[in-house]
Design a protein around this motif. Structure first.
Motif, PDB file in Angstrom:
ATOM      1  N   ILE A   1       2.151   9.357  -6.164  1.00 12.21           N
ATOM      2  CA  ILE A   1       2.653  11.089  -5.706  1.00 12.21           C
ATOM      3  C   ILE A   1       3.355  10.509  -6.729  1.00 12.21           C
ATOM      4  O   ILE A   1       3.310  12.586  -7.249  1.00 12.21           O
ATOM      5  N   PHE A   2       4.078   9.818  -7.614  1.00 13.72           N
ATOM      6  CA  PHE A   2       4.978  10.281  -8.668  1.00 13.72           C
ATOM      7  C   PHE A   2       4.069  10.703  -9.962  1.00 13.72           C
ATOM      8  O   PHE A   2       4.288  11.594 -10.641  1.00 13.72           O
ATOM      9  N   VAL A   3       3.123   9.777 -10.389  1.00 15.78           N
ATOM     10  CA  VAL A   3       2.351  10.158 -11.407  1.00 15.78           C
ATOM     11  C   VAL A   3       1.596  11.117 -11.410  1.00 15.78           C
ATOM     12  O   VAL A   3       1.286  12.228 -12.477  1.00 15.78           O
ATOM     13  N   LEU A   4       0.835  11.806  -9.756  1.00 18.17           N
ATOM     14  CA  LEU A   4      -0.629  12.052 -10.207  1.00 18.17           C
ATOM     15  C   LEU A   4       0.100  13.845  -9.412  1.00 18.17           C
ATOM     16  O   LEU A   4      -1.173  14.754 -10.004  1.00 18.17           O
ATOM     17  N   ILE A   5       0.694  13.899  -8.543  1.00 17.37           N
ATOM     18  CA  ILE A   5       1.090  15.390  -7.901  1.00 17.37           C
ATOM     19  C   ILE A   5       2.137  15.494  -9.457  1.00 17.37           C
ATOM     20  O   ILE A   5       3.308  15.942  -9.607  1.00 17.37           O
ATOM     21  N   PRO A   6       1.144  16.999  -9.378  1.00 16.79           N
ATOM     22  CA  PRO A   6       2.135  17.458 -10.745  1.00 16.79           C
ATOM     23  C   PRO A   6       3.503  18.604 -10.152  1.00 16.79           C
ATOM     24  O   PRO A   6       2.830  20.394 -10.003  1.00 16.79           O
ATOM     25  N   LEU A   7       3.921  18.321  -9.401  1.00 18.85           N
ATOM     26  CA  LEU A   7       5.473  19.383  -8.455  1.00 18.85           C
ATOM     27  C   LEU A   7       6.358  18.848  -8.792  1.00 18.85           C
ATOM     28  O   LEU A   7       6.482  18.316  -9.676  1.00 18.85           O
ATOM     29  N   SER A   8       8.025  19.591  -8.907  1.00 28.45           N
ATOM     30  CA  SER A   8       8.659  19.242  -9.266  1.00 28.45           C
ATOM     31  C   SER A   8       9.277  17.761  -8.331  1.00 28.45           C
ATOM     32  O   SER A   8       8.801  17.432  -7.289  1.00 28.45           O
ATOM     33  N   VAL A   9      10.749  17.191  -9.234  1.00 30.18           N
ATOM     34  CA  VAL A   9      10.671  16.250  -9.040  1.00 30.18           C
ATOM     35  C   VAL A   9      11.256  16.030  -7.653  1.00 30.18           C
ATOM     36  O   VAL A   9      11.134  15.355  -6.765  1.00 30.18           O
ATOM     37  N   GLY A  10      12.404  16.892  -6.817  1.00 34.23           N
ATOM     38  CA  GLY A  10      12.443  16.916  -5.148  1.00 34.23           C
ATOM     39  C   GLY A  10      11.240  17.265  -4.040  1.00 34.23           C
ATOM     40  O   GLY A  10      12.016  16.399  -3.695  1.00 34.23           O
ATOM     41  N   LEU A  11      11.003  18.323  -4.413  1.00 36.47           N
ATOM     42  CA  LEU A  11       9.444  18.090  -3.601  1.00 36.47           C
ATOM     43  C   LEU A  11       8.670  16.179  -3.378  1.00 36.47           C
ATOM     44  O   LEU A  11       8.299  16.510  -2.805  1.00 36.47           O
ATOM     45  N   ARG A  12       8.524  16.065  -4.881  1.00 35.13           N
ATOM     46  CA  ARG A  12       7.333  14.756  -4.970  1.00 35.13           C
ATOM     47  C   ARG A  12       8.651  13.427  -4.470  1.00 35.13           C
ATOM     48  O   ARG A  12       7.916  12.985  -3.123  1.00 35.13           O
ATOM     49  N   LEU A  13       9.744  14.022  -4.562  1.00 32.95           N
ATOM     50  CA  LEU A  13      10.563  13.446  -3.350  1.00 32.95           C
ATOM     51  C   LEU A  13      10.538  13.689  -1.766  1.00 32.95           C
ATOM     52  O   LEU A  13      10.568  12.279  -1.092  1.00 32.95           O
ATOM     53  N   LEU A  14      10.540  14.418  -1.565  1.00 28.69           N
ATOM     54  CA  LEU A  14      10.425  15.076  -0.067  1.00 28.69           C
ATOM     55  C   LEU A  14       9.417  14.080   0.315  1.00 28.69           C
ATOM     56  O   LEU A  14       9.577  13.647   1.312  1.00 28.69           O
ATOM     57  N   ILE A  15       8.026  14.836  -0.491  1.00 29.36           N
ATOM     58  CA  ILE A  15       6.681  14.120  -0.177  1.00 29.36           C
ATOM     59  C   ILE A  15       6.560  12.794   0.486  1.00 29.36           C
ATOM     60  O   ILE A  15       6.193  12.013   0.509  1.00 29.36           O
ATOM     61  N   GLY A  16       7.384  12.289  -0.711  1.00 28.80           N
ATOM     62  CA  GLY A  16       7.045  10.392  -1.110  1.00 28.80           C
ATOM     63  C   GLY A  16       8.329   9.742  -0.043  1.00 28.80           C
ATOM     64  O   GLY A  16       7.968   8.635   0.273  1.00 28.80           O
ATOM     65  N   MET A  17       8.771  10.924   0.617  1.00 30.45           N
ATOM     66  CA  MET A  17       9.844  10.036   2.144  1.00 30.45           C
ATOM     67  C   MET A  17       8.854   9.786   2.890  1.00 30.45           C
ATOM     68  O   MET A  17       8.907   8.732   3.952  1.00 30.45           O
ATOM     69  N   ILE A  18       7.959  10.150   2.865  1.00 32.75           N
ATOM     70  CA  ILE A  18       6.515   9.542   4.204  1.00 32.75           C
ATOM     71  C   ILE A  18       6.605   8.259   4.093  1.00 32.75           C
ATOM     72  O   ILE A  18       6.841   7.686   4.879  1.00 32.75           O
TER      73      ILE A  18
ATOM     74  N   PHE B   1       0.944  -1.080   0.094  1.00 34.90           N
ATOM     75  CA  PHE B   1      -0.102  -0.297   0.336  1.00 34.90           C
ATOM     76  C   PHE B   1       1.663   1.194   0.347  1.00 34.90           C
ATOM     77  O   PHE B   1       0.283   2.271  -0.921  1.00 34.90           O
ATOM     78  N   LEU B   2       1.805   1.126   1.129  1.00 29.83           N
ATOM     79  CA  LEU B   2       2.948   2.408   0.571  1.00 29.83           C
ATOM     80  C   LEU B   2       3.275   2.586  -0.509  1.00 29.83           C
ATOM     81  O   LEU B   2       4.044   3.782  -0.704  1.00 29.83           O
ATOM     82  N   LEU B   3       3.788   1.794  -0.456  1.00 26.88           N
ATOM     83  CA  LEU B   3       4.377   1.560  -2.454  1.00 26.88           C
ATOM     84  C   LEU B   3       3.754   1.986  -3.950  1.00 26.88           C
ATOM     85  O   LEU B   3       3.970   2.923  -3.909  1.00 26.88           O
ATOM     86  N   GLY B   4       2.855   1.581  -3.279  1.00 29.10           N
ATOM     87  CA  GLY B   4       2.050   2.610  -4.269  1.00 29.10           C
ATOM     88  C   GLY B   4       1.202   4.169  -4.386  1.00 29.10           C
ATOM     89  O   GLY B   4       1.202   4.364  -4.970  1.00 29.10           O
ATOM     90  N   TYR B   5       0.895   4.183  -2.877  1.00 25.08           N
ATOM     91  CA  TYR B   5       1.265   5.780  -2.543  1.00 25.08           C
ATOM     92  C   TYR B   5       2.182   6.132  -2.839  1.00 25.08           C
ATOM     93  O   TYR B   5       2.091   7.118  -3.474  1.00 25.08           O
ATOM     94  N   PHE B   6       3.297   6.285  -3.019  1.00 25.47           N
ATOM     95  CA  PHE B   6       4.857   6.401  -2.912  1.00 25.47           C
ATOM     96  C   PHE B   6       4.473   6.037  -4.529  1.00 25.47           C
ATOM     97  O   PHE B   6       4.859   7.977  -5.468  1.00 25.47           O
TER      98      PHE B   6
END
Length: 73
Positions: free
Chosen positions: A26-43, A18-23
């Motif tokens: 985040i990369f597919v659906l959130i239109p932000l910079s890669v760095g910000l997506r990585l920061l959010i994806g770290m959770i 579930f958590l990897l799917g959520y991660f």
């Protein structure tokens, strides 16, 4: 002893999936910079790591024979 490990392993695998799917979402659906997506994806990645740590501790606990600490109280 093996029966007591089946449920924690299954729950951990489902949680990590579930958590990897959520991660991934985040990369597919959130239109932000890669760095910000990585920061959010770290959770979710950190939560997956904690889940694995808790599983390892549970396996050690079952193997050592300390199954139910509440019975001491």
């Amino acid at each position: 002893m093996q029966k007591k490990l089946i449920a924690p392993i299954i729950v951990t695998v489902i949680t990590i999936a579930f958590l990897l799917g959520y991660f991934g979402m985040i990369f597919v659906l959130i239109p932000l910079s890669v760095g910000l997506r990585l920061l959010i994806g770290m959770i979710p990645l950190c939560l997956a790591g904690v889940s694995v740590y808790v599983l390892v501790e549970r396996i050690k606990e079952v193997r050592s024979g300390e199954e139910d600490d509440l019975s001491n109280y």
